[in-house]
Design a protein around this motif. Sequence first.
Motif, PDB file in Angstrom:
ATOM      1  N   LEU A 122       0.822  -1.210   0.000  1.00  0.00           N
ATOM      2  CA  LEU A 122       0.000   0.000   0.000  1.00  0.00           C
ATOM      3  C   LEU A 122       0.856   1.259   0.000  1.00  0.00           C
ATOM      4  CD1 LEU A 122      -2.684   1.517   0.239  1.00  0.00           C
ATOM      5  CD2 LEU A 122      -2.573   1.156   2.724  1.00  0.00           C
ATOM      6  N   GLN A 123       1.892   1.304   0.833  1.00  0.00           N
ATOM      7  CA  GLN A 123       2.733   2.493   0.893  1.00  0.00           C
ATOM      8  C   GLN A 123       3.455   2.746  -0.429  1.00  0.00           C
ATOM      9  OE1 GLN A 123       2.856   4.861   3.292  1.00  0.00           O
ATOM     10  NE2 GLN A 123       1.147   3.709   4.161  1.00  0.00           N
ATOM     11  N   SER A 124       3.789   1.667  -1.150  1.00  0.00           N
ATOM     12  CA  SER A 124       4.424   1.843  -2.459  1.00  0.00           C
ATOM     13  C   SER A 124       3.431   2.404  -3.463  1.00  0.00           C
ATOM     14  CB  SER A 124       4.977   0.507  -2.957  1.00  0.00           C
ATOM     15  OG  SER A 124       6.022   0.057  -2.121  1.00  0.00           O
ATOM     16  N   TRP A 129       1.952   7.945  -6.244  1.00  0.00           N
ATOM     17  CA  TRP A 129       1.205   9.191  -6.392  1.00  0.00           C
ATOM     18  C   TRP A 129       1.981  10.380  -5.829  1.00  0.00           C
ATOM     19  CZ3 TRP A 129      -3.252  10.273  -8.930  1.00  0.00           C
ATOM     20  CH2 TRP A 129      -4.063   9.204  -9.309  1.00  0.00           C
ATOM     21  N   ALA A 130       2.699  10.158  -4.727  1.00  0.00           N
ATOM     22  CA  ALA A 130       3.333  11.269  -4.003  1.00  0.00           C
ATOM     23  C   ALA A 130       4.629  11.757  -4.634  1.00  0.00           C
ATOM     24  CB  ALA A 130       3.602  10.841  -2.556  1.00  0.00           C
ATOM     25  N   LYS A 149      -0.426  13.147   2.776  1.00  0.00           N
ATOM     26  CA  LYS A 149      -1.545  13.826   2.126  1.00  0.00           C
ATOM     27  C   LYS A 149      -2.235  12.897   1.129  1.00  0.00           C
ATOM     28  CE  LYS A 149      -2.414  17.697  -1.046  1.00  0.00           C
ATOM     29  NZ  LYS A 149      -1.773  18.830  -1.753  1.00  0.00           N
ATOM     30  N   GLN A 150      -1.439  12.214   0.305  1.00  0.00           N
ATOM     31  CA  GLN A 150      -2.011  11.313  -0.695  1.00  0.00           C
ATOM     32  C   GLN A 150      -2.651  10.094  -0.044  1.00  0.00           C
ATOM     33  OE1 GLN A 150      -2.469  11.932  -3.816  1.00  0.00           O
ATOM     34  NE2 GLN A 150      -1.262  13.818  -3.917  1.00  0.00           N
ATOM     35  N   LEU A 156      -7.395   3.162   1.261  1.00  0.00           N
ATOM     36  CA  LEU A 156      -6.729   1.864   1.300  1.00  0.00           C
ATOM     37  C   LEU A 156      -6.672   1.152  -0.044  1.00  0.00           C
ATOM     38  CD1 LEU A 156      -8.182   0.480   4.657  1.00  0.00           C
ATOM     39  CD2 LEU A 156      -5.981   1.625   4.261  1.00  0.00           C
ATOM     40  N   ASN A 157      -7.297   1.732  -1.061  1.00  0.00           N
ATOM     41  CA  ASN A 157      -7.280   1.084  -2.376  1.00  0.00           C
ATOM     42  C   ASN A 157      -7.036   2.116  -3.468  1.00  0.00           C
ATOM     43  OD1 ASN A 157      -7.510  -0.993  -4.265  1.00  0.00           O
ATOM     44  ND2 ASN A 157      -9.730  -0.709  -4.476  1.00  0.00           N
ATOM     45  N   PRO A 158      -5.842   2.711  -3.486  1.00  0.00           N
ATOM     46  CA  PRO A 158      -5.569   3.758  -4.479  1.00  0.00           C
ATOM     47  C   PRO A 158      -5.527   3.194  -5.891  1.00  0.00           C
ATOM     48  CG  PRO A 158      -3.568   3.151  -3.319  1.00  0.00           C
ATOM     49  CD  PRO A 158      -4.687   2.451  -2.618  1.00  0.00           C
ATOM     50  N   PRO A 159      -6.085   3.902  -6.855  1.00  0.00           N
ATOM     51  CA  PRO A 159      -6.017   3.451  -8.246  1.00  0.00           C
ATOM     52  C   PRO A 159      -4.618   3.673  -8.810  1.00  0.00           C
ATOM     53  CG  PRO A 159      -6.997   5.616  -8.150  1.00  0.00           C
ATOM     54  CD  PRO A 159      -6.799   5.185  -6.721  1.00  0.00           C
TER      55      PRO A 159
END
Length: 208
Positions: A122-124, A129-130, A149-150, A156-159
Amino acid sequence: MSARDGIFAGDDPFLLAQTWLAEAEATEPNDPNAIALATVDPDGLPDVRMVLLKEIESHGDGQGAFVFYTNYDSAKGQQLAATPKAAFVMHWKSLRRQIRVRGTVTREEGPKAQEYYASRALQSRIGAWASAQSRPLASRNALMVEVAKQGARLGLNPPRPPFWGGFRIDPVQIEFWADGAFRLHDRFRWTRAPGDPGAVWQVQRLSP
């Protein structure tokens, strides 16, 4: 050793590359899939950096590709957009072997890119994005603030970011190299005609 005996045996360079990588995964202490990727800038000046190769595709008929992922707005992404050609070397000290590849490049933006992005921590995924990759950064703290911020924005489920995806290297040349005593190394170069991915590979032993 005659042509393609022993560790060089086989009629498919992608299967052979997969075999060598699998052997390296058992012996290399860190990142056996690391490659030194070379591109050129708008002035034709070479640029090289380490990236992680994420897939060696093989269709079992001598066809395939080498795939890695990155930010399309990074230096390498912009260079590949302008000049879609690249080369890389994958070297394993523990095996005393290396593979060199040269070829043309296309984007991988379909289901494979989606699948790989979703498989990352998840952090990757948030980090993709960041980070404005390759561009100036005021401080590490500024980066971490952007990550937070991102993370708050995406959940928990970024595209997959539209500026992040894969590149496929379709080789016209692959060289397999193994260390030899007294620097009398074994080298086999596979080549095929540019612009014809269905062309038959030609294999030639090279002097060390």
